[in-house]
Design a protein around this motif. Structure first.
Motif, PDB file in Angstrom:
ATOM      1  N   GLY A 188       0.837  -1.196   0.000  1.00 25.29           N
ATOM      2  CA  GLY A 188       0.000   0.000   0.000  1.00 25.29           C
ATOM      3  C   GLY A 188       0.866   1.237   0.000  1.00 25.29           C
ATOM      4  O   GLY A 188       2.012   1.216  -0.448  1.00 25.29           O
ATOM      5  N   LEU A 189       0.311   2.311   0.519  1.00 27.30           N
ATOM      6  CA  LEU A 189       1.028   3.582   0.607  1.00 27.30           C
ATOM      7  C   LEU A 189       1.162   3.967   2.073  1.00 27.30           C
ATOM      8  O   LEU A 189       0.213   3.816   2.847  1.00 27.30           O
ATOM      9  CB  LEU A 189       0.280   4.681  -0.147  1.00 27.30           C
ATOM     10  N   LYS A 190       2.334   4.490   2.440  1.00 27.45           N
ATOM     11  CA  LYS A 190       2.554   4.831   3.847  1.00 27.45           C
ATOM     12  C   LYS A 190       1.655   5.955   4.331  1.00 27.45           C
ATOM     13  O   LYS A 190       1.376   6.060   5.508  1.00 27.45           O
ATOM     14  CB  LYS A 190       4.023   5.160   4.098  1.00 27.45           C
ATOM     15  N   ASN A 191       1.148   6.793   3.409  1.00 26.07           N
ATOM     16  CA  ASN A 191       0.273   7.889   3.823  1.00 26.07           C
ATOM     17  C   ASN A 191      -1.205   7.596   3.571  1.00 26.07           C
ATOM     18  O   ASN A 191      -2.032   8.484   3.657  1.00 26.07           O
ATOM     19  CB  ASN A 191       0.693   9.192   3.140  1.00 26.07           C
ATOM     20  N   CYS A 192      -1.550   6.357   3.283  1.00 25.42           N
ATOM     21  CA  CYS A 192      -2.945   5.947   3.047  1.00 25.42           C
ATOM     22  C   CYS A 192      -3.584   5.572   4.390  1.00 25.42           C
ATOM     23  O   CYS A 192      -3.079   4.709   5.111  1.00 25.42           O
ATOM     24  CB  CYS A 192      -2.962   4.757   2.090  1.00 25.42           C
ATOM     25  N   LEU A 202      -7.723  -8.191  -0.606  1.00 27.09           N
ATOM     26  CA  LEU A 202      -7.725  -6.857  -1.195  1.00 27.09           C
ATOM     27  C   LEU A 202      -8.710  -5.965  -0.461  1.00 27.09           C
ATOM     28  O   LEU A 202      -9.860  -6.347  -0.224  1.00 27.09           O
ATOM     29  CB  LEU A 202      -8.110  -6.943  -2.683  1.00 27.09           C
ATOM     30  N   GLY A 203      -8.248  -4.763  -0.103  1.00 26.68           N
ATOM     31  CA  GLY A 203      -9.108  -3.826   0.609  1.00 26.68           C
ATOM     32  C   GLY A 203      -9.044  -4.068   2.101  1.00 26.68           C
ATOM     33  O   GLY A 203      -8.336  -4.948   2.589  1.00 26.68           O
ATOM     34  N   TRP A 204      -9.790  -3.250   2.838  1.00 26.62           N
ATOM     35  CA  TRP A 204      -9.812  -3.391   4.295  1.00 26.62           C
ATOM     36  C   TRP A 204     -11.186  -3.018   4.810  1.00 26.62           C
ATOM     37  O   TRP A 204     -11.630  -1.885   4.695  1.00 26.62           O
ATOM     38  CB  TRP A 204      -8.747  -2.498   4.934  1.00 26.62           C
ATOM     39  N   LEU A 222      -2.923  -5.281  12.365  1.00 29.76           N
ATOM     40  CA  LEU A 222      -2.089  -6.460  12.120  1.00 29.76           C
ATOM     41  C   LEU A 222      -0.649  -6.140  12.519  1.00 29.76           C
ATOM     42  O   LEU A 222       0.204  -5.877  11.672  1.00 29.76           O
ATOM     43  CB  LEU A 222      -2.155  -6.846  10.639  1.00 29.76           C
ATOM     44  N   PRO A 223      -0.360  -6.155  13.829  1.00 25.26           N
ATOM     45  CA  PRO A 223       0.949  -5.689  14.302  1.00 25.26           C
ATOM     46  C   PRO A 223       2.142  -6.481  13.760  1.00 25.26           C
ATOM     47  O   PRO A 223       3.245  -5.969  13.725  1.00 25.26           O
ATOM     48  CB  PRO A 223       0.849  -5.798  15.822  1.00 25.26           C
ATOM     49  N   CYS A 241      -4.511   1.854   4.713  1.00 28.92           N
ATOM     50  CA  CYS A 241      -3.328   1.016   4.927  1.00 28.92           C
ATOM     51  C   CYS A 241      -2.827   1.135   6.363  1.00 28.92           C
ATOM     52  O   CYS A 241      -2.422   0.142   6.975  1.00 28.92           O
ATOM     53  CB  CYS A 241      -2.217   1.386   3.948  1.00 28.92           C
ATOM     54  N   ARG A 242      -2.888   2.337   6.911  1.00 26.26           N
ATOM     55  CA  ARG A 242      -2.491   2.541   8.309  1.00 26.26           C
ATOM     56  C   ARG A 242      -3.402   1.767   9.260  1.00 26.26           C
ATOM     57  O   ARG A 242      -2.940   1.180  10.235  1.00 26.26           O
ATOM     58  CB  ARG A 242      -2.536   4.018   8.673  1.00 26.26           C
ATOM     59  N   LYS A 243      -4.703   1.753   8.981  1.00 33.83           N
ATOM     60  CA  LYS A 243      -5.649   0.999   9.819  1.00 33.83           C
ATOM     61  C   LYS A 243      -5.319  -0.489   9.776  1.00 33.83           C
ATOM     62  O   LYS A 243      -5.323  -1.157  10.809  1.00 33.83           O
ATOM     63  CB  LYS A 243      -7.087   1.217   9.337  1.00 33.83           C
ATOM     64  N   ALA A 244      -5.040  -0.998   8.579  1.00 32.63           N
ATOM     65  CA  ALA A 244      -4.702  -2.416   8.444  1.00 32.63           C
ATOM     66  C   ALA A 244      -3.406  -2.726   9.186  1.00 32.63           C
ATOM     67  O   ALA A 244      -3.309  -3.740   9.888  1.00 32.63           O
ATOM     68  CB  ALA A 244      -4.582  -2.783   6.963  1.00 32.63           C
TER      69      ALA A 244
END
Length: 106
Positions: free
Chosen positions: A5-9, A92-94, A19-20, A12-15
């Protein structure tokens, strides 16, 4: 486990937060390996391209006519995000359904 993904998305941050044990692979900086991209296209087809994104809307008609894999390689931010690889399985997706499915695979 890899999250493409993208680091500023925000999605993606939520995922990544949920998922640590996952590692974020920034598709702009690092790209998506060809094997993973081919598997994702075989699994998700044209849904792999996010046609609702700002990036998609900014593309001209010629770019939009490219095959999805070529388009994603040329413009990685047009890929629907996140693409999550857990072993040999891709998601795909979250959303809650994807989160539950990924958690069940851990």
């Amino acid at each position: 486990m890899q999250i493409y993904g993208l680091k500023n998305c925000d999605t993606c941050r939520k995922a990544l937060k949920a998922l640590p044990g996952a590692t974020l692979v920034d598709v702009r900086a690092d790209g998506v390996p060809d094997a993973v991209l081919a598997q994702a296209h075989a699994t998700f087809g044209d849904a792999l391209v996010n046609t609702r994104s700002t990036t998609w809307r900014q593309l001209d008609d010629t770019a939009r006519q490219q095959p999805p894999l070529d388009l994603i390689k040329a413009t990685p931010s047009v890929m629907k995000r996140p693409l999550i690889a857990v072993g040999d399985q891709l998601f795909l997706g979250w959303n809650k359904d994807v989160e539950a499915e990924v958690q069940s695979r851990l």
